[in-house]
Design an enzyme around this catalytic site. Structure first.
Site, mmCIF file in Angstrom:
data_model
loop_
_atom_site.group_PDB
_atom_site.id
_atom_site.type_symbol
_atom_site.label_atom_id
_atom_site.label_comp_id
_atom_site.label_asym_id
_atom_site.label_seq_id
_atom_site.Cartn_x
_atom_site.Cartn_y
_atom_site.Cartn_z
ATOM 1 N N GLY A 174 9.047 3.521 -2.428
ATOM 2 C CA GLY A 174 8.631 2.141 -2.653
ATOM 3 C C GLY A 174 7.176 1.945 -2.299
ATOM 4 N N GLY A 176 4.347 -1.477 -1.333
ATOM 5 C CA GLY A 176 4.167 -2.899 -1.111
ATOM 6 C C GLY A 176 2.780 -3.200 -0.586
ATOM 7 C CB ALA A 177 1.311 -6.395 0.580
ATOM 8 N N GLY A 179 1.752 -0.986 2.397
ATOM 9 C CA GLY A 179 1.664 0.464 2.282
ATOM 10 C C GLY A 179 2.746 1.048 1.397
ATOM 11 C CG LEU A 248 16.725 7.669 3.446
ATOM 12 C CD1 LEU A 248 15.477 7.038 2.836
ATOM 13 C CD2 LEU A 248 17.015 9.013 2.796
ATOM 14 C CG ASP A 292 8.481 -11.188 6.573
ATOM 15 O OD1 ASP A 292 8.703 -12.179 5.847
ATOM 16 O OD2 ASP A 292 7.915 -10.156 6.161
ATOM 17 C CG ASN A 297 11.377 -7.354 5.250
ATOM 18 O OD1 ASN A 297 10.915 -6.467 4.537
ATOM 19 N ND2 ASN A 297 10.638 -8.361 5.698
ATOM 20 C CG ASP A 313 8.229 -5.190 7.014
ATOM 21 O OD1 ASP A 313 7.375 -5.164 7.921
ATOM 22 O OD2 ASP A 313 7.945 -5.350 5.823
#
Length: 387
Positions: A174, A176-177, A179, A248, A292, A297, A313
């Site tokens: 994946g 995202g913003a 990383g 994972l 968040d 998440n 996250d």
């Protein structure tokens, strides 16, 4: 000869080698040619020990050995007399594993005489990941037969030495913003893990890419131990990037799960939400506000009924009572004499953020702000999505 058709005679301790495997570096031209095909890998024969054509791989499983039913048969016509007698009827198997979130290639050793990858014995009945430019040997490291070329993976030479020494880096899971996330294997145990790569931003004080924020996230993760919270396995810090190795979760995130099913059954919704509630209860008991919480998440360990969730996250998380010089130096706090530390920073995802977070910045009084209860609002929004 043993019952499983392995030969007890030892192969020669040395074998002439006129090709350096380090020279096998099939770069972008070949990969670009095959990137849009159904082939996921290629086996290039080592001409010193094996006489055959290049093998392109597109099926899920390939079996190698002397047995005529194998997908590739080692025989007197392609293998030297010195080596053919050490090849088992079924010597090793190469498999391509692919589901909605994870894809990787593995090699399984089926021979007691041994299958080697880059000079290291896999071990009978054991499985190792197979990555780009790996060299496969039979019976001894010197008897090299194939170089494996991954047609779908990027080169890993840019990673720091301590990462490459400990882990086999494969597919991207994946982006995202904050990383990227890569699938990696711990070399010592062959355990599948997720590696979160965060690019440091030296000009973003207090942002997610702020080195102090990254260290804060790692510190929080190291302090946590709960079945429904993601576990940190390792952390490597470099001047430009941070590498966080995590458990994972192969089932993907909760948002994709909801989208795939369109509507969750009451039984499944109750099970997932109960696990989220237990995770949040644990975080709050540790004095941590996640800030968040959203379906993206919340990860699932699988797609079956025994799957569990993992809250992840913690880049915006806050530990209650930390000071300006403490865990999150950019955070603003007040106590107001109520016994509850108040947070003032406006953060989170707009669709899931509590109203008091948005209004905190509008009031300057000492008693204005919000508490860790904002996570409860986010939980309610998540539950609403399932209706």
């Amino acid at each position: 000869m043993s019952q499983d058709d392995e030969f007890s005679e030892s192969p020669p301790s040395t074998y002439p080698l006129d090709t350096d495997p380090s020279n096998f570096d099939y770069q972008s031209s070949q990969n670009e040619q095959d990137s849009n095909s159904s082939f996921w890998g290629r086996l290039v024969p080592m001409s010193t020990n094996l006489r055959c054509s290049v093998i392109d791989l597109e099926r899920e499983t390939y079996l190698f050995g002397r047995q005529v039913t194998c997908d590739f048969v080692f025989s007197n016509s392609n293998t030297s007399k010195e080596n053919i007698k050490f090849v088992s009827k079924q010597h090793f198997k190469i498999c391509y594993h692919c589901n909605t979130t994870v894809s990787f290639v593995s090699i399984e050793d089926l021979s007691s005489n041994g299958t080697f990858v880059n000079g290291v014995k896999v071990g009978r009945g054991k499985t190792n990941p197979l990555k780009n430019n790996d060299v496969i040997s039979l019976a001894l490291p010197h008897v090299q037969v194939f170089v494996y070329i991954d047609l779908k993976v990027e080169d890993d030479t840019k990673y720091p030495p301590e990462i490459k020494r400990r882990y086999t880096i494969t597919k991207e899971l994946g982006r995202g913003a904050c990383g990227r996330v890569k699938l990696v294997f711990e070399k010592a145990t062959c355990k599948m893990l997720a590696m979160k790569i965060i690019q440091k931003s030296k000009n973003s004080s207090g942002g997610i890419s702020d080195p102090k924020k990254i260290k804060s996230e790692v510190k929080i993760l190291k302090s946590l131990n709960h079945p429904f919270v993601i576990t940190i396995e390792d952390f490597v810090d470099t001047p430009d990037e941070c590498y966080i190795i995590l458990t994972l979760a192969e089932g993907g995130d909760l948002m994709k799960h909801i989208q795939n099913k369109q509507c969750l059954s009451e039984k499944e919704a109750k099970k997932i939400f109960y696990q989220i509630a237990l995770a949040v209860e644990y975080l709050h008991s540790c004095g941590i506000a996640h800030r968040d919480l959203k379906p993206q998440n919340i990860l699932l360990t699988g797609q079956g009924r025994n799957s569990i969730i993992k809250v992840t996250d913690f880049g915006l998380s806050k530990t209650a009572g930390s000071s300006e010089n403490g865990l999150l130096c950019s955070e603003s706090w007040s106590n107001c004499g109520t016994g509850n530390s108040l947070m003032k920073t406006v953060c989170g995802s707009p669709l899931y953020v509590a109203p008091e977070v948005l209004t905190a910045a509008l009031h300057s009084s000492e008693c204005s702000g919000y508490t860790k209860k904002v996570d409860i609002w986010s939980m309610g929004v998540i539950l609403y999505l399932w209706g």
